[in-house]
Design a protein around this motif. Sequence first.
Motif, mmCIF file in Angstrom:
data_model
loop_
_atom_site.group_PDB
_atom_site.id
_atom_site.type_symbol
_atom_site.label_atom_id
_atom_site.label_comp_id
_atom_site.label_asym_id
_atom_site.label_seq_id
_atom_site.Cartn_x
_atom_site.Cartn_y
_atom_site.Cartn_z
ATOM 1 N N CYS A 93 -34.757 -13.977 -21.100
ATOM 2 C CA CYS A 93 -33.449 -13.358 -20.865
ATOM 3 C C CYS A 93 -33.506 -12.146 -19.949
ATOM 4 N N GLY A 94 -34.707 -11.654 -19.623
ATOM 5 C CA GLY A 94 -34.815 -10.553 -18.682
ATOM 6 C C GLY A 94 -34.231 -10.882 -17.326
ATOM 7 N N LYS A 95 -34.119 -12.176 -17.028
ATOM 8 C CA LYS A 95 -33.601 -12.581 -15.726
ATOM 9 C C LYS A 95 -32.144 -12.203 -15.508
ATOM 10 N N TYR A 96 -31.401 -11.947 -16.600
ATOM 11 C CA TYR A 96 -29.992 -11.602 -16.436
ATOM 12 C C TYR A 96 -29.800 -10.283 -15.705
ATOM 13 N N ARG A 97 -30.864 -9.515 -15.555
ATOM 14 C CA ARG A 97 -30.762 -8.285 -14.776
ATOM 15 C C ARG A 97 -30.536 -8.573 -13.290
ATOM 16 N N PHE A 98 -30.949 -9.771 -12.851
ATOM 17 C CA PHE A 98 -30.895 -10.035 -11.406
ATOM 18 C C PHE A 98 -30.620 -11.495 -11.055
ATOM 19 N N ASN A 99 -30.382 -12.382 -12.049
ATOM 20 C CA ASN A 99 -30.304 -13.802 -11.715
ATOM 21 C C ASN A 99 -29.010 -14.213 -11.030
ATOM 22 N N ASP A 100 -28.067 -13.283 -10.867
ATOM 23 C CA ASP A 100 -26.872 -13.620 -10.100
ATOM 24 C C ASP A 100 -26.952 -13.096 -8.666
ATOM 25 N N LEU A 101 -28.111 -12.527 -8.288
ATOM 26 C CA LEU A 101 -28.315 -12.070 -6.913
ATOM 27 C C LEU A 101 -28.576 -13.256 -5.984
ATOM 28 N N ASP A 102 -28.078 -13.178 -4.777
ATOM 29 C CA ASP A 102 -28.396 -14.164 -3.754
ATOM 30 C C ASP A 102 -29.559 -13.621 -2.926
ATOM 31 N N LEU A 103 -30.754 -14.117 -3.195
ATOM 32 C CA LEU A 103 -31.952 -13.617 -2.508
ATOM 33 C C LEU A 103 -32.319 -14.457 -1.293
ATOM 34 N N GLY A 104 -31.520 -15.493 -1.020
ATOM 35 C CA GLY A 104 -31.811 -16.320 0.142
ATOM 36 C C GLY A 104 -32.953 -17.292 -0.102
ATOM 37 N N THR A 105 -33.576 -17.736 0.985
ATOM 38 C CA THR A 105 -34.653 -18.726 0.906
ATOM 39 C C THR A 105 -35.867 -18.238 1.690
ATOM 40 N N VAL A 106 -36.992 -18.869 1.409
ATOM 41 C CA VAL A 106 -38.212 -18.635 2.165
ATOM 42 C C VAL A 106 -38.980 -19.953 2.195
ATOM 43 N N ALA A 107 -39.418 -20.351 3.377
ATOM 44 C CA ALA A 107 -40.151 -21.608 3.568
ATOM 45 C C ALA A 107 -39.351 -22.793 3.028
ATOM 46 N N GLY A 108 -38.023 -22.707 3.132
ATOM 47 C CA GLY A 108 -37.173 -23.804 2.672
ATOM 48 C C GLY A 108 -36.938 -23.846 1.183
ATOM 49 N N LEU A 109 -37.433 -22.852 0.440
ATOM 50 C CA LEU A 109 -37.272 -22.802 -1.010
ATOM 51 C C LEU A 109 -36.413 -21.598 -1.396
ATOM 52 N N PRO A 110 -35.632 -21.718 -2.476
ATOM 53 C CA PRO A 110 -34.915 -20.531 -2.965
ATOM 54 C C PRO A 110 -35.921 -19.442 -3.336
ATOM 55 N N ARG A 111 -35.611 -18.203 -3.016
ATOM 56 C CA ARG A 111 -36.538 -17.119 -3.352
ATOM 57 C C ARG A 111 -36.542 -16.829 -4.848
ATOM 58 N N LEU A 112 -35.449 -17.152 -5.544
ATOM 59 C CA LEU A 112 -35.360 -16.906 -6.979
ATOM 60 C C LEU A 112 -35.383 -18.242 -7.709
ATOM 61 N N LEU A 113 -36.413 -18.444 -8.513
ATOM 62 C CA LEU A 113 -36.590 -19.703 -9.238
ATOM 63 C C LEU A 113 -36.611 -19.419 -10.737
ATOM 64 N N ASP A 114 -35.536 -19.815 -11.425
ATOM 65 C CA ASP A 114 -35.440 -19.609 -12.871
ATOM 66 C C ASP A 114 -36.139 -20.759 -13.590
ATOM 67 N N MET A 115 -37.224 -20.429 -14.288
ATOM 68 C CA MET A 115 -38.030 -21.449 -14.950
ATOM 69 C C MET A 115 -37.584 -21.735 -16.377
ATOM 70 N N GLY A 116 -36.635 -20.954 -16.931
ATOM 71 C CA GLY A 116 -36.096 -21.307 -18.230
ATOM 72 C C GLY A 116 -36.206 -20.221 -19.278
ATOM 73 N N GLN A 117 -36.393 -20.663 -20.531
ATOM 74 C CA GLN A 117 -36.463 -19.762 -21.673
ATOM 75 C C GLN A 117 -37.817 -19.063 -21.739
ATOM 76 N N CYS A 118 -37.968 -18.209 -22.757
ATOM 77 C CA CYS A 118 -39.242 -17.512 -22.930
ATOM 78 C C CYS A 118 -40.383 -18.481 -23.233
ATOM 79 N N ASN A 119 -40.084 -19.553 -23.990
ATOM 80 C CA ASN A 119 -41.143 -20.516 -24.298
ATOM 81 C C ASN A 119 -41.605 -21.276 -23.061
ATOM 82 N N ASP A 120 -40.814 -21.239 -22.000
ATOM 83 C CA ASP A 120 -41.210 -21.902 -20.757
ATOM 84 C C ASP A 120 -42.270 -21.128 -19.987
ATOM 85 N N ALA A 121 -42.773 -20.046 -20.595
ATOM 86 C CA ALA A 121 -43.934 -19.365 -20.020
ATOM 87 C C ALA A 121 -45.095 -20.340 -19.882
ATOM 88 N N TYR A 122 -45.127 -21.361 -20.740
ATOM 89 C CA TYR A 122 -46.155 -22.396 -20.614
ATOM 90 C C TYR A 122 -46.058 -23.077 -19.245
#
Length: 533
Positions: A415-444
């Motif tokens: 949930c720490g991502k809510y501090r910045f997950n609505d920012l538009d950071l653009g792309t780099v190398a054709g990929l979004p610069r901000l990649l949300d991987m999910g919940q805390c258990n998704d640390a795996y």
Amino acid sequence: MSHEMFCFQCEQTAGCSGCTGKAGVCGKTANTAKLQDELTGALIGLARAADNTTPPKEADQLILEGLFATLTNVNFDDASLRQLTQQVREVKNSLSPLCHGCTSQCAKNDGYDLDSLWTENEDIRSLKSLLLFGMRGMAAYAFHARVLGYEDPSVTSFFYKGLFAVGYDGYAMEDLLPLVMESGKVNLECMELLDRANRETYGIPAPARVSMTIEKGPFIVISGHDLHDLEQLLKQTQGTGINIYTHGEMLPAHAYPNLRKYPHLKGNFGTAWQNQQKEFDHIPAPVLFTTNCLMPVKPSYQDRVFTTSVVAYPGMVHIGDGKDFTPVIEKALELGGYDRDMAMTGINGGTSLTTGFGHEAILAAAGTVIEGVKNGDISRFFLVGGCDGARPGRNYYTEFVKQAPKDSIILTLACGKYRFNDLDLGTVAGLPRLLDMGQCNDAYGAVKVAVALAKAFDCSVNDLPLTLVLSWYEQKAVCILLSLLHLGIRNIYLGPTLPAFVSPGVLNYLVEQFDIHPVSTPEEDIRQILGQQ
């Protein structure tokens, strides 16, 4: 102890040292804290009685429920805590005769007084606290996997081993350090189990854009981590005209195809959990809490909060194991929702969020990632994630993301991502610069990505252009940190403050062994990471 309560398990503990007196910063009373300590002591008694025996499945379930219920912001209801403690004691008493005079190593099968831990030698107390709090976090993951029918005997057995160790007086630091590291290893296995359970049940997550607009008409907000509860709610609201919106850590549910197939799973309500008292003020809809992150309920919405599973709060309607959400559905129809579409925004003004960049999606783009690093298009990866909280200073993570090099990629989870997950950071190398991987258990999943990239670059994880910048609030962040340390990952930046339960001696050990860095300022930390100092 002389004061009425003592608790230092979360990041926001009073004075960065411990909550004492009549209530904690989280809102739990001294009596609730006492009952949670009694529950923990009863669980240690159960672990003692189960030593040298094969405990029944009922005992396994109570271990998970009991540890989960003592997580921060989960259970504020004294009656339910007393009932759970009594259940634990009854099962423990049924095991005691099997001990034939008690053959456990400690020669005891009674409960444990946690005051003995809080007044222990500071290094012993610190290591036992790391072990106990890490198990509380791991119990949440094991609980969710068990709900979906997935169990791992080695994970289950470690809870007994760890609880026994917390209550055992014969261990020195050299005995406890390996146990703390083992808990990190077992938690990694537990997160892998839940990762598999979620994917085999709900499908492989895929990137999804999630609206923050709440459509007019009746709706229900569902918060927490339990995807099974969400699925049951979606099934029971089909054809009712009620829309469902996720909140907090439930956001990643939109990435799973077997959940996204429900057309009335519309979007996400609000921002992070610590803003709920403001965002739920006079909300014209019910809110269902499935796991932790419940704050003390305000009068303006107390008639529309429902709890289920291990979550409980005095005076709130609790949905039992049958998962009949009829009271929630009836409340949604009664309240009626908004009379027009309501456009909500994130903390930084964004109107939509993206999620679903699980390890499958990122590794599918591994070729692009590797090429981008090799040709210099991608300079670095930052994993900026963890638990969020309300303490001033957590804007560090927003500023860090904003100031990170424009050719870097930001991975985030929890949930720490809510501090910045609505920012538009653009792309780099054709990929979004901000990649949300999910919940805390998704640390795996983040670990899987890091290991795969290290293999591709023929180096260790510590040699990758990857830096972990983590925030912590409660005990699930503790067990994830222990898993990272078990893997030997170094140079982790941790904040916004260091845990109060980590003694100077234990902190020195962690710094020397793993180069853990307390965060300073975004500018200084970025310069240090990039070798510009």
